[in-house]
Design a protein around this motif. Sequence first.
Motif, PDB file in Angstrom:
ATOM      1  N   ARG A  99     -18.255 -11.299 -27.869  1.00 52.57           N
ATOM      2  CA  ARG A  99     -17.651 -11.068 -28.399  1.00 52.57           C
ATOM      3  C   ARG A  99     -18.711 -10.248 -28.927  1.00 52.57           C
ATOM      4  O   ARG A  99     -20.139 -10.812 -29.002  1.00 52.57           O
ATOM      5  CB  ARG A  99     -17.030 -11.810 -29.862  1.00 52.57           C
ATOM      6  N   VAL A 100     -18.707  -9.331 -29.747  1.00 52.37           N
ATOM      7  CA  VAL A 100     -20.546  -8.793 -30.357  1.00 52.37           C
ATOM      8  C   VAL A 100     -20.821  -7.682 -31.990  1.00 52.37           C
ATOM      9  O   VAL A 100     -18.707  -7.386 -32.379  1.00 52.37           O
ATOM     10  CB  VAL A 100     -20.420  -7.296 -29.161  1.00 52.37           C
ATOM     11  N   GLY A 101     -20.913  -8.159 -32.308  1.00 56.14           N
ATOM     12  CA  GLY A 101     -21.081  -7.083 -34.108  1.00 56.14           C
ATOM     13  C   GLY A 101     -22.111  -6.287 -32.946  1.00 56.14           C
ATOM     14  O   GLY A 101     -23.138  -5.995 -33.142  1.00 56.14           O
ATOM     15  N   VAL A 102     -21.797  -4.624 -34.424  1.00 58.71           N
ATOM     16  CA  VAL A 102     -22.304  -3.832 -33.909  1.00 58.71           C
ATOM     17  C   VAL A 102     -23.859  -3.503 -35.408  1.00 58.71           C
ATOM     18  O   VAL A 102     -22.355  -3.371 -36.350  1.00 58.71           O
ATOM     19  CB  VAL A 102     -22.146  -2.425 -33.398  1.00 58.71           C
ATOM     20  N   ILE A 103     -24.532  -3.826 -35.850  1.00 57.09           N
ATOM     21  CA  ILE A 103     -25.338  -3.973 -36.968  1.00 57.09           C
ATOM     22  C   ILE A 103     -26.274  -2.638 -37.132  1.00 57.09           C
ATOM     23  O   ILE A 103     -26.623  -2.271 -36.423  1.00 57.09           O
ATOM     24  CB  ILE A 103     -26.942  -5.043 -37.296  1.00 57.09           C
ATOM     25  N   LEU A 117     -15.759  -7.580 -27.026  1.00 58.29           N
ATOM     26  CA  LEU A 117     -16.714  -6.776 -26.183  1.00 58.29           C
ATOM     27  C   LEU A 117     -16.088  -5.033 -25.788  1.00 58.29           C
ATOM     28  O   LEU A 117     -15.942  -4.460 -25.175  1.00 58.29           O
ATOM     29  CB  LEU A 117     -16.435  -7.399 -24.341  1.00 58.29           C
ATOM     30  N   ALA A 118     -14.161  -5.348 -25.396  1.00 56.49           N
ATOM     31  CA  ALA A 118     -13.456  -4.939 -24.940  1.00 56.49           C
ATOM     32  C   ALA A 118     -13.058  -3.354 -26.512  1.00 56.49           C
ATOM     33  O   ALA A 118     -12.592  -2.891 -25.878  1.00 56.49           O
ATOM     34  CB  ALA A 118     -12.030  -5.225 -24.311  1.00 56.49           C
ATOM     35  N   GLU A 119     -12.310  -4.983 -27.210  1.00 54.39           N
ATOM     36  CA  GLU A 119     -12.218  -4.366 -28.044  1.00 54.39           C
ATOM     37  C   GLU A 119     -13.366  -2.888 -28.791  1.00 54.39           C
ATOM     38  O   GLU A 119     -13.034  -1.589 -29.071  1.00 54.39           O
ATOM     39  CB  GLU A 119     -11.732  -4.748 -29.780  1.00 54.39           C
ATOM     40  N   ILE A 120     -14.297  -3.750 -28.903  1.00 53.07           N
ATOM     41  CA  ILE A 120     -15.806  -2.090 -29.291  1.00 53.07           C
ATOM     42  C   ILE A 120     -15.996  -1.386 -28.770  1.00 53.07           C
ATOM     43  O   ILE A 120     -15.804  -0.087 -28.775  1.00 53.07           O
ATOM     44  CB  ILE A 120     -17.175  -3.404 -29.492  1.00 53.07           C
ATOM     45  N   CYS A 121     -15.867  -1.075 -26.739  1.00 55.65           N
ATOM     46  CA  CYS A 121     -15.887  -0.797 -26.068  1.00 55.65           C
ATOM     47  C   CYS A 121     -14.711   0.388 -25.924  1.00 55.65           C
ATOM     48  O   CYS A 121     -15.061   1.948 -26.170  1.00 55.65           O
ATOM     49  CB  CYS A 121     -16.260  -1.348 -24.806  1.00 55.65           C
ATOM     50  N   ALA A 122     -13.336   0.034 -26.399  1.00 59.05           N
ATOM     51  CA  ALA A 122     -12.575   0.896 -26.192  1.00 59.05           C
ATOM     52  C   ALA A 122     -12.357   1.834 -24.823  1.00 59.05           C
ATOM     53  O   ALA A 122     -11.978   3.090 -24.624  1.00 59.05           O
ATOM     54  CB  ALA A 122     -12.026   1.987 -27.440  1.00 59.05           C
ATOM     55  N   GLY A 123     -12.545   1.074 -23.297  1.00 65.89           N
ATOM     56  CA  GLY A 123     -12.387   2.019 -22.752  1.00 65.89           C
ATOM     57  C   GLY A 123     -13.633   3.104 -21.790  1.00 65.89           C
ATOM     58  O   GLY A 123     -13.684   3.388 -20.957  1.00 65.89           O
ATOM     59  N   LYS A 124     -14.400   2.642 -22.670  1.00 69.43           N
ATOM     60  CA  LYS A 124     -15.578   3.665 -22.062  1.00 69.43           C
ATOM     61  C   LYS A 124     -17.153   2.680 -22.140  1.00 69.43           C
ATOM     62  O   LYS A 124     -16.524   1.589 -22.548  1.00 69.43           O
ATOM     63  CB  LYS A 124     -16.462   4.512 -24.007  1.00 69.43           C
ATOM     64  N   PRO A 125     -17.914   3.675 -21.471  1.00 69.58           N
ATOM     65  CA  PRO A 125     -19.372   2.204 -21.440  1.00 69.58           C
ATOM     66  C   PRO A 125     -19.993   1.691 -22.943  1.00 69.58           C
ATOM     67  O   PRO A 125     -19.650   2.710 -23.505  1.00 69.58           O
ATOM     68  CB  PRO A 125     -20.085   3.224 -20.419  1.00 69.58           C
TER      69      PRO A 125
END
Length: 268
Positions: A228-232, A243-251
Amino acid sequence: MEEVFEEEQGGREKIVCAENLQKTFTLSRKQQKIERSGSRKVAVNGLSFSAYRGEIYGLLGPNGAGKTTTLRMLSTLIKPDAGDAEICGHSVVRAPQKVRDCIGFMTSELKLEGFFTPDFLFDFFGSMHGVEKEVLAERKKTLFARFGIDRFAQVRVNDLSTGMKQKISLVVSIVHDPDVIIFDEPTNGLDVLTAKVVTDFLSELKAMGKSILLSTHIFSLVEKLCDRVGVIIDGKMIEDGTLAEICAGKPLEERFFEIYRSVKGEEI
């Protein structure tokens, strides 16, 4: 804080829980010119997130986003101005020593005394953490062999390469076999071979059930390691999820700059 460590998500135990962390610094005149701001800088601004046992959670953001300040608060090196965080059920504000007992903190800014040898430093940090001599000797044997330190155990730190110093910093930070490992930019300044050794070891620690929290601005590192990742950005948690949720199908790189532009309103 509520009894957050009794909560689970999909059967997973919440091991780190940060709530509304805030930290502001007073800037020097030189820093004010660089920052082009007033005398105060809000480094972390109401940041909240959770991490679970046995996962690698990445804090992703540009330089100056507040990643290092966040990890320093979680590691009890500095106190938050407001908010709190619990690690293994212990408050970083109210029970900092208990937090220190269950974490290992690694940063490229950790400076080892160059006069001493890896052998001495490992024993010294082990005694500070109250590790029994027999256990300490076994951990030294295992970790020194794993990182190739055994051949340099009696060589003064000043006479070792940068990569070897980084490996020694790593092993002394986990001398007490902590449940939670916190890494600030774990591959910063490392050559490609040493960086691979470190990242492979992080994966091994995860497989052993350890919980890992790391900060980075390197997209490939997040994609390789993080569950999982948090974007700050500007001290605020903008996105938080798998990671999949953040990327939403994109790199990840493409998605990050989409998020950045939506927050800053500017092109890169």
